[in-house]
Structures are given as structure tokens and as C-alpha cells.
Design an enzyme around this catalytic site. Structure first.
Site, PDB file in Angstrom:
ATOM      1  N   LYS A   1       0.824  -1.212   0.000  1.00 33.46           N
ATOM      2  CA  LYS A   1       0.000   0.000   0.000  1.00 33.46           C
ATOM      3  C   LYS A   1       0.860   1.266   0.000  1.00 33.46           C
ATOM      4  CE  LYS A   1      -2.140  -1.151   3.863  1.00 33.46           C
ATOM      5  NZ  LYS A   1      -1.634  -2.467   4.255  1.00 33.46           N
TER       6      LYS A   1
ATOM      7  N   ARG B   1      11.532  -6.177   4.876  1.00 36.32           N
ATOM      8  CA  ARG B   1      11.441  -4.752   5.207  1.00 36.32           C
ATOM      9  C   ARG B   1      11.993  -4.508   6.619  1.00 36.32           C
ATOM     10  NH1 ARG B   1       5.551  -1.952   4.992  1.00 36.32           N
ATOM     11  NH2 ARG B   1       5.289  -2.937   7.023  1.00 36.32           N
TER      12      ARG B   1
ATOM     13  N   ARG C   1      -0.589  -9.340  13.395  1.00 37.68           N
ATOM     14  CA  ARG C   1      -1.077  -8.271  12.514  1.00 37.68           C
ATOM     15  C   ARG C   1      -1.962  -8.840  11.409  1.00 37.68           C
ATOM     16  NH1 ARG C   1       4.458  -5.937  10.961  1.00 37.68           N
ATOM     17  NH2 ARG C   1       3.324  -4.539   9.555  1.00 37.68           N
TER      18      ARG C   1
ATOM     19  N   ARG D   1      12.068  -1.690  11.810  1.00 38.93           N
ATOM     20  CA  ARG D   1      10.741  -1.634  12.450  1.00 38.93           C
ATOM     21  C   ARG D   1      10.516  -2.883  13.289  1.00 38.93           C
ATOM     22  NH1 ARG D   1       5.607  -0.066   8.651  1.00 38.93           N
ATOM     23  NH2 ARG D   1       4.490  -1.356  10.156  1.00 38.93           N
TER      24      ARG D   1
ATOM     25  N   ARG E   1      -9.501   0.722   9.277  1.00 46.00           N
ATOM     26  CA  ARG E   1      -9.137  -0.654   9.616  1.00 46.00           C
ATOM     27  C   ARG E   1     -10.226  -1.359  10.414  1.00 46.00           C
ATOM     28  NH1 ARG E   1      -3.163   0.155   9.300  1.00 46.00           N
ATOM     29  NH2 ARG E   1      -2.155  -1.849   9.547  1.00 46.00           N
TER      30      ARG E   1
END
Ligand code: ADP
Length: 190
Positions: free
Chosen positions: A14, A128, A146, A134, A89
């Protein structure tokens, strides 16, 4: 106004696609994840509260993210439109967004939903995480949480937009350019 909800599970692409779309269509990018990470970096009270939840892969409370989006909409009232990335969400967020846009005399043009297999999502997020550091991208059990939050609370929003005839689903695998082209084609039919 062109108001797009870019939708899909964590790791669907996204953020990457939003960056291409804002250039092409001159839109404002509203990513609640980015805004929250900005709050954490700035060390605000809101950021500190959100961090505990985000590090576990849990959702941040609806009223927090709705408030953030509301003030961003107010601050960008002259824009051509918005890309909502990572928001809404939950159904409470989707309803709040419709009300906020309605107050401004506009509405969501379309939900563009990227579909990617779980195994590929996990691979992309771990990769990532290695680069960005992160915390929520570095641990498979947090990633699983998640994806589970997405499947239980977020994925049902497809029905919400489909009931308004606004849902378009796109395969989110292939090159970044392939996916961008599919999104552009879809947007150009709106
Ligand atoms: P990704 O889509 O890759 O999971 P995001 O940056 O969109 O990454 O979100 C990271 C985290 O920020 C989420 O796991 C959640 O804790 C929090 N978050 C972001 N947007 C929302 C939202 N709209 N509602 C609740 N929590 C959110």
C-alpha cells in the site's frame, strides 16, 4: 475530489503504490501508520501509548486514529483528494470516515484492495524489517498477530465498500510497475 482507500493486509504494498499514486493524481497521502510513527519519533504522549500497541501488532484505538484523520482532512481542505492508506481498519473507522467526508461535501470514490498470499506477506515484511529496523516487522509472531487483526477486524470492510459498489480487487503480486498499471487503469474508469 478523488478519494481512494488503498486496502490490503500488512505488506501488500500500500505504501509503495500510494507514493506512485499521489504523484500521478496529485493527491494527499494519509497513512495512519506513518502518522503514528511520526508521533512516536516526536515522543508525544499519544505516540508513547500507540507504541506499546503497535510493537505487539495490535490496533490502536479507533478514536485515536479517527481524530488524527479528522485533523488532517481539515488541514488539507484544498487538495484534489486523498489516498487513505492503512485507514479505515475497523467498521467504526469506516463509518467515521464516511461521516467526515460527508461533512465536507465529498465521499470515497473507490476502495482498491490488494490481494497477496500470507507466505509472500511474511517474506516481504521480514525483509522490510531487516532494512528499516521496524520492531513489528522483525518477529514472525507479531506479523502473525497483525495478519490476524487484518483478517478479523479489517478484511470485513470489503463488504462495507462492496455494498456501496466501490470495491475493486487487484492481485498484489508481480512487479511494482505491473501493479501500478492495474491501479491506474482502474482509477481511470472512475
Ligand atoms: P502495515 O500496513 O504494514 O501493518 P501500518 O504502518 O499501516 O503498517 O501500521 C502499523 C501499525 O500501526 C498497525 O499494526 C497498528 O498498530 C497501527 N495502526 C495503523 N493504522 C491504524 C488504524 N487505522 N487503526 C488502528 N491501528 C492502526
Amino acid at each position: 475530489m478523488l478519494n481512494l482507500v488503498l486496502f490490503g493486509p500488512p505488506g501488500a504494498g500500500k505504501g509503495t503504490q500510494s507514493n506512485l499514486l499521489i504523484e500521478k493524481y496529485n493527491l494527499v497521502h494519509l497513512s495512519t501508520g506513518d502518522i503514528l510513527r511520526g508521533e512516536i519519533a516526536a515522543g508525544t504522549a499519544l505516540g508513547m501509548k500507540a507504541k506499546t500497541l503497535m510493537d505487539r501488532g495490535d490496533l490502536v484505538p479507533d478514536e485515536v486514529v479517527i481524530g488524527m484523520i479528522s485533523s488532517k482532512l481539515d488541514n488539507n481542505s484544498n487538495s484534489n483528494g486523498f489516498i487513505f492508506d492503512g485507514f479505515p481498519r475497523t467498521s467504526a473507522q469506516a463509518e467515521a470516515l464516511d461521516n467526515l467526508l460527508d461533512e465536507k461535501g465529498t465521499s470515497i470514490s473507490a476502495m482498491l484492495s490488494l490481494k497477496v498470499e500470507d507466505a509472500e506477506l511474511i517474506r516481504r515484511l521480514l525483509s522490510r524489517g531487516e532494512k528499516s529496523g521496524r520492531a513489528d516487522d522483525q518477529d514472525e509472531s507479531i506479523i502473525a498477530n497483525r495478519i490476524n487483526e487484518y483478517n478479523t477486524k479489517t478484511a470485513p470492510l470489503k463488504e462495507y465498500y462492496s455494498a456501496q459498489n466501490k470495491l475493486s480487487e487487484i492481485k498484489g503480486n508481480g512487479t511494482v510497475e505491473d501493479i501500478a498499471e492495474k491501479l491506474n487503469n482502474m482509477i481511470d474508469t472512475l
